[in-house]
Design a protein around this motif. Structure first.
Motif, PDB file in Angstrom:
ATOM      1  N   LEU A  37       0.829  -1.212   0.000  1.00 35.92           N
ATOM      2  CA  LEU A  37       0.000   0.000   0.000  1.00 35.92           C
ATOM      3  C   LEU A  37       0.863   1.261   0.000  1.00 35.92           C
ATOM      4  N   CYS A  38       1.880   1.286   0.850  1.00 32.17           N
ATOM      5  CA  CYS A  38       2.768   2.456   0.917  1.00 32.17           C
ATOM      6  C   CYS A  38       3.552   2.638  -0.382  1.00 32.17           C
ATOM      7  N   THR A  39       3.998   1.544  -0.970  1.00 35.53           N
ATOM      8  CA  THR A  39       4.785   1.621  -2.193  1.00 35.53           C
ATOM      9  C   THR A  39       3.932   2.098  -3.364  1.00 35.53           C
ATOM     10  N   VAL A  40       2.744   1.539  -3.504  1.00 29.46           N
ATOM     11  CA  VAL A  40       1.853   1.953  -4.598  1.00 29.46           C
ATOM     12  C   VAL A  40       1.445   3.414  -4.408  1.00 29.46           C
ATOM     13  N   ALA A  41       1.081   3.787  -3.168  1.00 32.70           N
ATOM     14  CA  ALA A  41       0.725   5.191  -2.896  1.00 32.70           C
ATOM     15  C   ALA A  41       1.917   6.095  -3.196  1.00 32.70           C
ATOM     16  N   GLY A  42       3.120   5.666  -2.808  1.00 29.18           N
ATOM     17  CA  GLY A  42       4.325   6.445  -3.084  1.00 29.18           C
ATOM     18  C   GLY A  42       4.563   6.631  -4.571  1.00 29.18           C
ATOM     19  N   ALA A  43       4.387   5.561  -5.342  1.00 29.36           N
ATOM     20  CA  ALA A  43       4.586   5.651  -6.792  1.00 29.36           C
ATOM     21  C   ALA A  43       3.588   6.626  -7.411  1.00 29.36           C
ATOM     22  N   ILE A  44       2.342   6.560  -6.985  1.00 31.58           N
ATOM     23  CA  ILE A  44       1.310   7.460  -7.522  1.00 31.58           C
ATOM     24  C   ILE A  44       1.614   8.911  -7.145  1.00 31.58           C
ATOM     25  N   ILE A  45       1.987   9.127  -5.900  1.00 31.67           N
ATOM     26  CA  ILE A  45       2.314  10.485  -5.447  1.00 31.67           C
ATOM     27  C   ILE A  45       3.531  11.013  -6.215  1.00 31.67           C
ATOM     28  N   ALA A  46       4.539  10.163  -6.422  1.00 33.41           N
ATOM     29  CA  ALA A  46       5.743  10.581  -7.150  1.00 33.41           C
ATOM     30  C   ALA A  46       5.388  11.077  -8.541  1.00 33.41           C
ATOM     31  N   ILE A  47       4.532  10.328  -9.221  1.00 29.50           N
ATOM     32  CA  ILE A  47       4.132  10.730 -10.573  1.00 29.50           C
ATOM     33  C   ILE A  47       3.350  12.041 -10.527  1.00 29.50           C
ATOM     34  N   ALA A  48       2.494  12.184  -9.516  1.00 30.84           N
ATOM     35  CA  ALA A  48       1.654  13.384  -9.410  1.00 30.84           C
ATOM     36  C   ALA A  48       2.466  14.649  -9.148  1.00 30.84           C
ATOM     37  N   ILE A  49       3.513  14.557  -8.326  1.00 34.81           N
ATOM     38  CA  ILE A  49       4.240  15.777  -7.928  1.00 34.81           C
ATOM     39  C   ILE A  49       5.494  16.035  -8.763  1.00 34.81           C
ATOM     40  N   ALA A  50       5.877  15.100  -9.607  1.00 32.88           N
ATOM     41  CA  ALA A  50       7.120  15.255 -10.382  1.00 32.88           C
ATOM     42  C   ALA A  50       6.972  16.306 -11.471  1.00 32.88           C
ATOM     43  N   PRO A  51       8.013  17.066 -11.712  1.00 31.70           N
ATOM     44  CA  PRO A  51       9.199  17.290 -10.899  1.00 31.70           C
ATOM     45  C   PRO A  51       8.891  18.271  -9.769  1.00 31.70           C
ATOM     46  N   VAL A  52       9.513  18.056  -8.641  1.00 29.19           N
ATOM     47  CA  VAL A  52       9.288  18.919  -7.480  1.00 29.19           C
ATOM     48  C   VAL A  52       9.817  20.314  -7.797  1.00 29.19           C
ATOM     49  N   PRO A  53       8.971  21.337  -7.625  1.00 32.91           N
ATOM     50  CA  PRO A  53       9.410  22.700  -7.974  1.00 32.91           C
ATOM     51  C   PRO A  53      10.461  23.266  -7.013  1.00 32.91           C
ATOM     52  N   HIS A  54      11.328  24.084  -7.583  1.00 34.34           N
ATOM     53  CA  HIS A  54      12.342  24.814  -6.814  1.00 34.34           C
ATOM     54  C   HIS A  54      12.727  26.036  -7.635  1.00 34.34           C
ATOM     55  N   LYS A  55      12.924  27.158  -6.967  1.00 27.72           N
ATOM     56  CA  LYS A  55      13.198  28.407  -7.693  1.00 27.72           C
ATOM     57  C   LYS A  55      14.460  28.333  -8.549  1.00 27.72           C
ATOM     58  N   ASN A  56      15.426  27.520  -8.169  1.00 34.04           N
ATOM     59  CA  ASN A  56      16.660  27.403  -8.947  1.00 34.04           C
ATOM     60  C   ASN A  56      16.580  26.344 -10.040  1.00 34.04           C
ATOM     61  N   LYS A  57      15.450  25.679 -10.150  1.00 34.48           N
ATOM     62  CA  LYS A  57      15.313  24.611 -11.143  1.00 34.48           C
ATOM     63  C   LYS A  57      14.042  24.772 -11.960  1.00 34.48           C
ATOM     64  N   MET A  58      13.701  26.000 -12.264  1.00 32.36           N
ATOM     65  CA  MET A  58      12.473  26.267 -13.022  1.00 32.36           C
ATOM     66  C   MET A  58      12.550  25.700 -14.449  1.00 32.36           C
ATOM     67  N   TYR A  59      13.747  25.535 -14.974  1.00 30.92           N
ATOM     68  CA  TYR A  59      13.900  24.977 -16.314  1.00 30.92           C
ATOM     69  C   TYR A  59      13.317  23.567 -16.406  1.00 30.92           C
ATOM     70  N   LEU A  60      13.239  22.861 -15.275  1.00 26.54           N
ATOM     71  CA  LEU A  60      12.682  21.508 -15.283  1.00 26.54           C
ATOM     72  C   LEU A  60      11.187  21.505 -15.584  1.00 26.54           C
ATOM     73  N   GLN A  61      10.501  22.584 -15.238  1.00 30.72           N
ATOM     74  CA  GLN A  61       9.060  22.636 -15.444  1.00 30.72           C
ATOM     75  C   GLN A  61       8.708  22.582 -16.932  1.00 30.72           C
ATOM     76  N   ALA A  62       9.610  23.048 -17.785  1.00 25.62           N
ATOM     77  CA  ALA A  62       9.365  22.996 -19.233  1.00 25.62           C
ATOM     78  C   ALA A  62       9.406  21.553 -19.746  1.00 25.62           C
ATOM     79  N   ARG A  63      10.102  20.680 -19.029  1.00 28.09           N
ATOM     80  CA  ARG A  63      10.201  19.267 -19.423  1.00 28.09           C
ATOM     81  C   ARG A  63       9.341  18.390 -18.520  1.00 28.09           C
ATOM     82  N   ARG A  64       8.321  18.969 -17.925  1.00 33.20           N
ATOM     83  CA  ARG A  64       7.480  18.309 -16.932  1.00 33.20           C
ATOM     84  C   ARG A  64       6.939  16.954 -17.403  1.00 33.20           C
ATOM     85  N   LYS A  65       6.398  16.894 -18.618  1.00 36.38           N
ATOM     86  CA  LYS A  65       5.810  15.643 -19.109  1.00 36.38           C
ATOM     87  C   LYS A  65       6.865  14.551 -19.236  1.00 36.38           C
ATOM     88  N   ASN A  66       8.013  14.894 -19.792  1.00 33.13           N
ATOM     89  CA  ASN A  66       9.088  13.904 -19.939  1.00 33.13           C
ATOM     90  C   ASN A  66       9.574  13.401 -18.584  1.00 33.13           C
TER      91      ASN A  66
END
Length: 187
Positions: free
Chosen positions: A108-137
């Protein structure tokens, strides 16, 4: 200390043919490398003293593979980064046996973790805004990594439930840092 040593490493690389315009990138890369070396060194020492080297290496691979694309909490200093990373890795020695004895909770924890990981990826950070442009990948990479880890957990469970638990714990801990980063990273 890490920053000064990183500057020396980048200066050495530039003196030996690296592009001077890449100095900041080289310094940052050296900082990341040194930080990783120290954190993993502490985990290796803990693993040696507790006779858990192989399980901690399994945990580290599982954790790192997911965290590399997911992202997560960024500490305010190298000291805190090393401390948090070491504590999270060492705590896997306490969490993994619980997961091994309670496979339903682990699933249960692993499946929930995998789903949450996909939902929040990539984790935002002000110094890594360039990652948001590649969000789908990045979401696809996180989904593939989480899926492979889930399959590995299932396969390895029949060989050694404890090793499977360390893989699950690596995935779960990477997601915990991802959630923490989603909440506390500067934007």
């Amino acid at each position: 200390m890490i920053f000064e040593l990183s500057k020396k490493i980048s200066a050495y690389l530039i003196e030996n043919g690296a592009d001077h315009e890449e100095e900041e990138v080289l310094t940052y890369g050296a900082e990341c490398f040194l930080n990783l070396l120290i954190s993993d060194g502490f985990l290796l020492v803990i693993g040696l003293f507790t006779h858990h080297v192989v399980p901690l290496l399994i945990w580290a691979v599982s954790f790192s593979l997911l965290r590399a694309n997911l992202g997560g909490l960024h500490a305010l200093s190298y000291f805190w980064c090393i401390l948090i990373g070491t504590v999270i890795g060492a705590s896997s020695m306490a969490v993994s046996p619980v997961l091994a004895v309670h496979p339903v909770a682990a699933v249960l924890c692993t499946v929930a973790g995998a789903i949450i990981a996909i939902a929040i990826a990539p984790v935002p950070h002000k110094n890594k805004m360039y990652l948001q442009a590649r969000r789908k990948n990045i979401k696809v990479k996180v989904a593939i990594t989480a899926a492979i880890e889930c399959v590995m957990i299932c396969v390895i469970y029949f060989v050694d439930p404890m090793y499977a638990a360390y893989i699950a714990c690596g995935l779960i801990m990477a997601v915990v840092l991802g959630i923490a980063g989603t909440i506390w990273n500067p934007r």
